[in-house]
Design an enzyme around this catalytic site. Sequence first.
Site, PDB file in Angstrom:
ATOM      1  N   GLY A 110       0.803  -1.216   0.000  1.00 27.60           N
ATOM      2  CA  GLY A 110       0.000   0.000   0.000  1.00 27.60           C
ATOM      3  C   GLY A 110       0.840   1.273   0.000  1.00 27.60           C
ATOM      4  O   GLY A 110       2.051   1.255   0.216  1.00 27.60           O
ATOM      5  N   HIS A 111       0.152   2.378  -0.233  1.00 33.87           N
ATOM      6  CA  HIS A 111       0.825   3.679  -0.297  1.00 33.87           C
ATOM      7  C   HIS A 111       1.516   4.023   1.020  1.00 33.87           C
ATOM      8  O   HIS A 111       1.071   3.632   2.091  1.00 33.87           O
ATOM      9  CB  HIS A 111      -0.167   4.778  -0.694  1.00 33.87           C
TER      10      HIS A 111
END
Length: 189
Positions: A110-111
């Site tokens: 994920g970011h």
Amino acid sequence: RIGARCVLYPNVVVEPHATIGEDSVLYPGAVVGHHCVLGRRVIVHGATVLGADGFGFHDAPGRRMKVPQIGTVEIGDDVEIGAGCTIDRATIETTSVGEHTKIDDQVHVGHNCRIGRYVYVAGNSALGGSVVVEDGAMISGMVCILDHVRLARGSMVMGVSGLVRDTEPGTAYFGTPARPARQTHRINA
């Protein structure tokens, strides 16, 4: 920029302002998003996307707004990323993967995640946004890590576990929710 002696197989996409270090290999269908940086001797297997937008939304009454993902992805030297992976760009800063890290097939990062050096991530695992994986940690297959969790140096999450809290250095975790493996085994016994 594409470094010397790189091999880009058919259908590789390198978006504007991306950088690929020398001696790297990108297999068919790999995507390197705009402004992403790959170090030297990086291997990216087919259908992997580096720099996809992170999962950023803001809900207001009656509408959903996408939060711009203007950060980037940086991959260190000697990293290998398996087929069908996604490493999301950071919202503002950098999603990073450290040197000599190996990521298996079908892993989602994920970011804003920061993965350290000499880390192993096995297949079908997912790291929520802003996860920190310190140097030498190991993530077995089909592990889910909740956003904002820190996996300490040298610790390990065993397969098919759900990690919802920070770990202690050099400790193995197992279960859902993941606990120190010895504790989980005692509970199960």
